[in-house]
Structure formats: structure tokens, C-alpha cells
Design a protein around this motif. Structure first.
Motif, short mmCIF file in Angstrom:
data_model
loop_
_atom_site.label_atom_id
_atom_site.label_comp_id
_atom_site.label_asym_id
_atom_site.label_seq_id
_atom_site.Cartn_x
_atom_site.Cartn_y
_atom_site.Cartn_z
N ARG A 1 -1.13 4.58 9.90
CA ARG A 1 -1.89 3.93 9.14
C ARG A 1 -2.70 2.75 9.60
N TYR B 1 -5.01 -0.38 10.30
CA TYR B 1 -5.73 -1.53 9.40
C TYR B 1 -6.56 -2.53 10.22
N GLN C 1 -7.06 -7.11 6.68
CA GLN C 1 -5.89 -6.76 5.71
C GLN C 1 -4.74 -7.68 5.81
N ASP D 1 -2.76 -9.00 2.44
CA ASP D 1 -1.36 -8.86 2.35
C ASP D 1 -0.67 -10.00 1.83
N ARG E 1 2.99 -6.63 8.24
CA ARG E 1 3.06 -5.10 8.81
C ARG E 1 3.31 -5.04 10.00
N ALA F 1 -5.53 -3.93 16.37
CA ALA F 1 -6.17 -4.14 15.00
C ALA F 1 -7.51 -4.41 15.06
N ALA G 1 0.89 -1.37 0.07
CA ALA G 1 0.00 -0.10 0.01
C ALA G 1 1.12 1.18 -0.04
#
Length: 290
Positions: free
Chosen positions: A71, A73, A77, A81, A59, A215, A8
Motif C-alpha cells: 500500500r 503512499y 500522507q 496521519d 507508518r 515515497a 486506513a
């Protein structure tokens, strides 16, 4: 081969691609807060004897971008990925192996992107399903009533991680590995320390991320999709599992259509040397029988 791919804007993922490019791809998906090196080299070497093995850093782990606060998420997500990793390597379909949170991400892939999968192997995880677990005697148990995380582990997770230096952090991680491993196999503290030191050196620091714990974990239920999937799935049962203890693996196998289940004696929620050979044999038997 090591490389980075863009997942991203401002987010890149570290990838290691090992084994022959002509072999069928096998993607390893690690658990929460764990980088790709959480899959031990010895296990990866054995798997790469028959597969093109791909492991990567989520991430906010390892060498991938740490930017959750800037950022944020949802957990889902991280499953997307995994597809980005495959796309970045021009892999159309792959076998996948998911452990812990990685096993949940693998279930999302089974449910949402079955066309990208050759097979799935799940370990140390729980079902993304509201289907009841049916005991051998026919008794039905709601998933929320299945056994929970070991109190000793919950206690450790509840403590804030203070920065007391590298040696103190290594000691904390070794203690964590001891608890995760359960109590049925001998614990090799030096092996655990060496693996954690390698992960720290790979990452470039010893900070601990809490991104995956923070998250958004909503919208993960895939009861109907898992019950109807055609993806060949193997569930690994670990009798010493302290995070998702039995009968979680049996519930998972019931929730996924056609899933097989095997037990690896003594295994917990870790990957010590003692489980490398039986785990690799189970994975390779599953992928090659297809």
C-alpha cells in the motif's frame, strides 16, 4: 498510555499519550524512518510536566504497520496521519514539534490545517518554499543553492544496509548517530546504543525500512501558505547540523510569516542528552508564551 489507532484499511499506528489530559496537547513528529521513540524519554518527561505529550510511530516504523510495498503512499500522507493521531485521541487543536522529515510534515500542517494547530516548533528541516534566502547584506540566494548534506552522511546513506546481525546493526546505527550529531558536542556512544537498542526492542526487529525514501515527494511546495500563516512558529537553529546546515534554519524562519528563530549551541541533527534541557526550555517557552 499506549494504544493503536486505524489510519486506513490495513494500517494502524502506535501511539503513546503521556501527561495530564487537562494539559494542552503537544504532538511530537519524528523524522524519516524514525519511530516515536526517537524522541528520548528524558525530553518527553520534561515536556510532559506542562503538556499532554503525544508521540507515535509513522507508518513503516516501530510498531505501526509496515506495508509500503503493498500500500504505497505519498509523503504528504504522513502529515494526514498526524491529524489521524489527534482525531483518534479526540484532540481538536495541538502544539506540534517536528524534526527533520517531521519538520516538513509540520509545515504541511501549518499550511493545510492551521485550524488544528496551537503552535509549531521546527528543527533539523528545510523550508517547503521557493522563496529566496535573503542574507544580512541583502543578497538573495535560491533555496537550491543553499548548502547540502554533509558528504560523509551521503556516503553512508548510499551504502546498502546488509543484515549482518543485531550487533553489527547496532554498530551501524551508532556510527550514524555520531555523524548526525555533528562535531561540536561530545558523543556518548553508550547512550546512542542504548536508545537504538530500545527502539529495536520496541519495533520487534532490526530491519531498516526504505519506505519514506521511496515515497512520492512531489506536491510539497507551500510557499504562499507559509508566507501567510498565522500559526505561531519557532525555528530551532543547530550550528552543527549536517543535513540542513545553516543558513537553512534562517531561510525557514524567513519563509514562515512571523516565525522566531533561536540557536541551541552545539546541536546537530540528533537529540543527545546535552540538548534536552535547552531544547525543552525553548519549546516550553514557545508554547506557554501563547
Amino acid at each position: 498510555m499506549e494504544r493503536f489507532i486505524d489510519a486506513a484499511p490495513g494500517v494502524r499506528l502506535w501511539i503513546e499519550d503521556r501527561g495530564g489530559t487537562g494539559a494542552s496537547p503537544l504532538l511530537l513528529i519524528m523524522g524519516a524512518q524514525a519511530p516515536g521513540l526517537g524522541w528520548p524519554d528524558e525530553l518527553v518527561d520534561t515536556l510532559s510536566s506542562r503538556h499532554r505529550v503525544i508521540r507515535y510511530d509513522h507508518r513503516d516504523t516501530g510498531r505501526s504497520t509496515w506495508a509500503f510495498d503493498q500500500r504505497p503512499y505519498p509523503l504528504s500522507q504522513l502529515a494526514e496521519d498526524a491529524l489521524t493521531v489527534l482525531d483518534g485521541l479526540d484532540v481538536e487543536r495541538a502544539h506540534i514539534v517536528g524534526m527533520s522529515l517531521g519538520g516538513m510534515l509540520a509545515q504541511l500542517l501549518i499550511a493545510d490545517h492551521p485550524d488544528r494547530l496551537l503552535s509549531a516548533t521546527l528543527l533539523g528541516t528545510s523550508a517547503l518554499s521557493t522563496a529566496h534566502y535573503v542574507q544580512p547584506d541583502g543578497t538573495r540566494i535560491p533555496p537550491e543553492e543553499l548548502p547540502g548534506i554533509a558528504p560523509r552522511l551521503l556516503d553512508m546513506w548510499s551504502r546498502p544496509v546488509a543484515d549482518l546481525g543485531l550487533e553489527a546493526e547496532l554498530e551501524r546505527r551508532v556510527e550514524h548517530s555520531l555523524i548526525l550529531g555533528g562535531n561540536q558536542l561530545p558523543f556518548d556512544a553508550e547512550y546512542a546504543r542504548a536508545l537504538e537498542l530500545k527502539i529495536i526492542e520496541h519495533t520487534g526487529h532490526y530491519a531498516t525500512s526504505t519506505a519514506h525514501a521511496r515515497a512520492d515527494a512531489s506536491n510539497l511546495n507551500r510557499t504562499e501558505q507559509l508566507a501567510q500563516t498565522a500559526v505561531p512558529t519557532l525555528v530551532i537553529s543547530a550550528p552543527a547540523e549536517p543535513v540542513y546546515p545553516p543558513p537553512h534554519p534562517h531561510h525557514l524562519a524567513q519563509a514562515i510569516q512571523g516565525a522566531r528563530i533561536i540557536e541551541i549551541p552545539g546541536m546537530g541533527h540528533a537529540l543527545p542528552r546535552e540538548v534536552h534541557t535547552p531544547l525543552a526550555a525553548a519549546i516550553l517557552d514557545h508554547t506557554t508564551r501563547l
